[in-house]
Design a protein around this motif. Structure first.
Motif, PDB file in Angstrom:
ATOM      1  N   GLN A 155      42.513  78.284  30.351  1.00  0.00           N
ATOM      2  CA  GLN A 155      43.376  78.713  29.240  1.00  0.00           C
ATOM      3  C   GLN A 155      42.576  79.043  27.981  1.00  0.00           C
ATOM      4  OE1 GLN A 155      44.329  76.177  31.358  1.00  0.00           O
ATOM      5  NE2 GLN A 155      45.767  77.613  32.263  1.00  0.00           N
ATOM      6  N   GLY A 156      41.268  78.873  28.028  1.00  0.00           N
ATOM      7  CA  GLY A 156      40.447  79.160  26.862  1.00  0.00           C
ATOM      8  C   GLY A 156      40.186  77.954  25.988  1.00  0.00           C
ATOM      9  N   VAL A 157      40.679  76.773  26.381  1.00  0.00           N
ATOM     10  CA  VAL A 157      40.361  75.531  25.678  1.00  0.00           C
ATOM     11  C   VAL A 157      38.939  75.134  26.050  1.00  0.00           C
ATOM     12  CG1 VAL A 157      40.938  73.092  25.390  1.00  0.00           C
ATOM     13  CG2 VAL A 157      42.766  74.793  25.633  1.00  0.00           C
ATOM     14  N   ILE A 158      38.109  74.836  25.050  1.00  0.00           N
ATOM     15  CA  ILE A 158      36.699  74.574  25.301  1.00  0.00           C
ATOM     16  C   ILE A 158      36.281  73.232  24.705  1.00  0.00           C
ATOM     17  CG2 ILE A 158      36.030  75.918  23.245  1.00  0.00           C
ATOM     18  CD1 ILE A 158      33.445  76.678  24.748  1.00  0.00           C
ATOM     19  N   SER A 159      35.547  72.446  25.487  1.00  0.00           N
ATOM     20  CA  SER A 159      34.981  71.181  25.017  1.00  0.00           C
ATOM     21  C   SER A 159      33.478  71.340  24.863  1.00  0.00           C
ATOM     22  CB  SER A 159      35.296  70.049  25.987  1.00  0.00           C
ATOM     23  OG  SER A 159      36.638  69.643  25.876  1.00  0.00           O
ATOM     24  N   ILE A 160      32.931  70.774  23.781  1.00  0.00           N
ATOM     25  CA  ILE A 160      31.524  70.969  23.455  1.00  0.00           C
ATOM     26  C   ILE A 160      30.890  69.637  23.066  1.00  0.00           C
ATOM     27  CG2 ILE A 160      29.890  72.206  21.984  1.00  0.00           C
ATOM     28  CD1 ILE A 160      32.037  74.283  21.452  1.00  0.00           C
ATOM     29  N   ILE A 161      29.709  69.374  23.618  1.00  0.00           N
ATOM     30  CA  ILE A 161      28.899  68.258  23.148  1.00  0.00           C
ATOM     31  C   ILE A 161      28.074  68.768  21.972  1.00  0.00           C
ATOM     32  CG2 ILE A 161      27.063  66.613  23.691  1.00  0.00           C
ATOM     33  CD1 ILE A 161      27.935  66.722  26.605  1.00  0.00           C
ATOM     34  N   LEU A 162      28.241  68.119  20.830  1.00  0.00           N
ATOM     35  CA  LEU A 162      27.540  68.519  19.616  1.00  0.00           C
ATOM     36  C   LEU A 162      26.468  67.471  19.267  1.00  0.00           C
ATOM     37  CD1 LEU A 162      30.578  69.671  17.442  1.00  0.00           C
ATOM     38  CD2 LEU A 162      29.005  71.121  18.744  1.00  0.00           C
ATOM     39  N   LYS A 163      25.268  67.942  18.974  1.00  0.00           N
ATOM     40  CA  LYS A 163      24.166  67.050  18.628  1.00  0.00           C
ATOM     41  C   LYS A 163      24.342  66.492  17.215  1.00  0.00           C
ATOM     42  CE  LYS A 163      20.741  69.605  21.373  1.00  0.00           C
ATOM     43  NZ  LYS A 163      19.456  70.352  21.311  1.00  0.00           N
ATOM     44  N   ASN A 164      24.063  65.199  17.094  1.00  0.00           N
ATOM     45  CA  ASN A 164      24.096  64.576  15.768  1.00  0.00           C
ATOM     46  C   ASN A 164      23.278  63.285  15.807  1.00  0.00           C
ATOM     47  OD1 ASN A 164      24.853  64.322  13.043  1.00  0.00           O
ATOM     48  ND2 ASN A 164      26.537  62.939  13.600  1.00  0.00           N
ATOM     49  N   GLY A 165      22.025  63.416  16.218  1.00  0.00           N
ATOM     50  CA  GLY A 165      21.161  62.250  16.315  1.00  0.00           C
ATOM     51  C   GLY A 165      21.682  61.263  17.330  1.00  0.00           C
ATOM     52  N   ASN A 166      21.852  60.018  16.903  1.00  0.00           N
ATOM     53  CA  ASN A 166      22.344  58.963  17.792  1.00  0.00           C
ATOM     54  C   ASN A 166      23.860  58.829  17.786  1.00  0.00           C
ATOM     55  OD1 ASN A 166      19.780  58.159  18.708  1.00  0.00           O
ATOM     56  ND2 ASN A 166      19.452  56.932  16.854  1.00  0.00           N
ATOM     57  N   THR A 167      24.539  59.761  17.117  1.00  0.00           N
ATOM     58  CA  THR A 167      26.010  59.738  17.117  1.00  0.00           C
ATOM     59  C   THR A 167      26.552  61.133  17.440  1.00  0.00           C
ATOM     60  OG1 THR A 167      26.020  60.103  14.714  1.00  0.00           O
ATOM     61  CG2 THR A 167      26.228  57.818  15.498  1.00  0.00           C
ATOM     62  N   PRO A 168      26.363  61.571  18.683  1.00  0.00           N
ATOM     63  CA  PRO A 168      26.867  62.905  19.056  1.00  0.00           C
ATOM     64  C   PRO A 168      28.398  62.929  19.056  1.00  0.00           C
ATOM     65  CG  PRO A 168      26.136  61.711  20.987  1.00  0.00           C
ATOM     66  CD  PRO A 168      25.734  60.880  19.813  1.00  0.00           C
ATOM     67  N   TYR A 169      28.939  64.122  19.040  1.00  0.00           N
ATOM     68  CA  TYR A 169      30.390  64.313  19.078  1.00  0.00           C
ATOM     69  C   TYR A 169      30.754  65.119  20.332  1.00  0.00           C
ATOM     70  CZ  TYR A 169      31.105  62.735  14.249  1.00  0.00           C
ATOM     71  OH  TYR A 169      31.178  61.987  13.098  1.00  0.00           O
ATOM     72  N   ILE A 170      31.916  64.827  20.863  1.00  0.00           N
ATOM     73  CA  ILE A 170      32.519  65.685  21.890  1.00  0.00           C
ATOM     74  C   ILE A 170      33.806  66.220  21.283  1.00  0.00           C
ATOM     75  CG2 ILE A 170      33.496  65.840  24.199  1.00  0.00           C
ATOM     76  CD1 ILE A 170      31.715  63.534  25.039  1.00  0.00           C
ATOM     77  N   VAL A 171      33.828  67.526  21.030  1.00  0.00           N
ATOM     78  CA  VAL A 171      34.947  68.147  20.333  1.00  0.00           C
ATOM     79  C   VAL A 171      35.592  69.196  21.232  1.00  0.00           C
ATOM     80  CG1 VAL A 171      35.696  69.338  18.244  1.00  0.00           C
ATOM     81  CG2 VAL A 171      33.729  67.785  18.144  1.00  0.00           C
ATOM     82  N   THR A 172      36.905  69.180  21.270  1.00  0.00           N
ATOM     83  CA  THR A 172      37.659  70.156  22.054  1.00  0.00           C
ATOM     84  C   THR A 172      38.377  71.111  21.101  1.00  0.00           C
ATOM     85  OG1 THR A 172      37.964  68.581  23.861  1.00  0.00           O
ATOM     86  CG2 THR A 172      39.450  70.468  23.796  1.00  0.00           C
TER      87      THR A 172
END
Length: 397
Positions: free
Chosen positions: A157-174
């Motif tokens: 459907q075009g929904v995308i999840s991304i692992i984002l770098k942020n040192g020792n506290t990465p984010y997973i954002v959809t």
């Protein structure tokens, strides 16, 4: 005087409705049986011919067409719908089977990565912030992330999840295809570990993530599934299933279909089942070292180093984790994929095609630096992308 001929026909009386219905049913049954027999033999002929063509070794490759490439040499290729996606640092181009450009979208990517689904695909700049989402008509949406992109996975459907770098506290954002944030999770590396791989279900409801935890002097991996629908709305951080594995590294995870999820470790693969709440169903240990992986919606495949370390073999499993084929292969291939019933491998100028039953259809040197091999419409027909050209080839005896 004309003499009348005596008729040999004798009146048998009027037929009753029961007799008429009986004769009608008898006729229709006989006709159905005759048609079924004819259809059966036609199917057998067609299937036999198809098997003869596809399950056969070919010794020659015929170049049916060649199209010179005018763009830079750093392009990469992937199949999408009935065409080919060509992407590079400068953007994305969608080509038809004659190398004609159907549309072009410019972009700036230092290190482009791609994820393809049935109806959409996404390009992102690994280490950068740019994300573009496409369907077969062209650009569907684009946006910039606030943190550097590490890995991506897009739903149908075009929904995308991304692992984002942020040192020792990465984010997973959809995100949705316009870049609006739907779900944002800050990863606690100290409790979960670092995210190593992710994949979204086709409908964008379930996100599966593997984590690597090296805390307290031990090594373990975790498989966590998030459900963004009804099943997960009352769960902490939408987590619907979670499992730990000691002394394992899990660099790959993917959905085969709507209800089957596969996790690949350094020496095994694990099958999860369940559309809304994936749960472990079967684990298969591989004795050999994994050199490469591939899959379709029906099969799980590996290139493995042979136990005596004298060469390699390609092995294929079904959704239940049962091995259905294992075959020694000549040479070493770092590029492998599967389309339909064919496993396609290539390295340098040599490429090899093996069927799901273990028949080596072709193993040839094409005399060109191969960047990608994609099955084309038709039997025994392939697109071969090289450094300087796109070829259309046929296999011949």
């Amino acid at each position: 005087m004309v003499r009348k001929r005596k008729s040999t026909l004798k009146a048998s009386g009027t037929l009753s409705m029961e007799e008429i219905n009986y004769l009608t049913r008898k006729y229709r049954t006989a006709r159905a049986k005759r048609n079924a027999t004819i259809l059966f033999f036609l199917i057998m002929v067609v299937a036999g011919t198809y098997m003869l063509i596809t399950e056969h070794a070919y010794s020659k490759v015929y170049k049916a067409a060649s199209y010179t490439k005018t763009s830079s040499d750093n392009n990469q290729y992937v199949a999408f719908h009935n065409g080919i996606v060509r992407y590079s640092r400068n953007g994305v181009t969608y080509l038809n089977h004659k190398n004609k450009e159907l549309w072009i979208q410019s972009g700036q990517f230092k290190n482009p990565i791609i994820d393809v689904n049935k109806n959409v695909f996404a390009i992102a700049d690994c280490g950068g912030n740019s994300v573009q989402i496409f369907d077969r008509k062209g650009l569907k949406g684009e946006f910039e992330t606030t943190l550097p992109v590490e890995k991506i996975s897009i739903s149908n459907q075009g929904v995308i999840s991304i692992i984002l770098k942020n040192g020792n506290t990465p984010y997973i954002v959809t995100y949705d295809s316009s870049g609006n944030i739907l779900v944002e999770n800050e990863v606690s590396v100290s409790s979960l570990g670092y995210p190593t791989a992710l994949d979204m279900s086709e409908d964008g409801t379930v996100l599966a993530v593997t984590y690597l935890d090296t805390g307290n002097g031990s090594l373990k991996s975790k498989v966590i599934c998030y459900n963004f629908g009804e099943k997960g709305k009352n769960k902490t951080n939408h987590i619907v299933s979670q499992k730990e594995y000691d002394e394992e590294i899990m660099p790959e995870i993917y959905f085969m279909d709507k209800s089957n999820l596969v996790v690949v470790s350094d020496h095994s693969f694990i099958i999860y089942s369940g559309k809304d709440v994936p749960k472990k169903k079967k684990e298969v240990t591989l004795k050999q070292e994994i050199q490469g992986t591939f899959h379709t919606s029906k099969y799980i495949g590996f290139i493995l180093l042979k136990e005596d370390k004298t060469g390699y073999e390609v092995c294929l499993y079904n959704k239940a984790g049962k091995q259905i084929m294992c075959k020694d292969i000549k040479g070493e291939y770092s590029n492998v994929s599967m389309t339909g019933s064919e496993i396609i491998m290539y390295e340098g100028s040599r490429y090899c095609v093996i069927t799901k039953t273990g028949v080596e259809r072709v193993n040839k040197d094409l005399g060109m630096n191969i960047l990608s091999v994609i099955p084309a419409n038709g039997i025994n027909k392939y697109w071969v992308m090289g450094t300087n050209e796109l070829r259309v080839i046929y296999l011949v005896r």
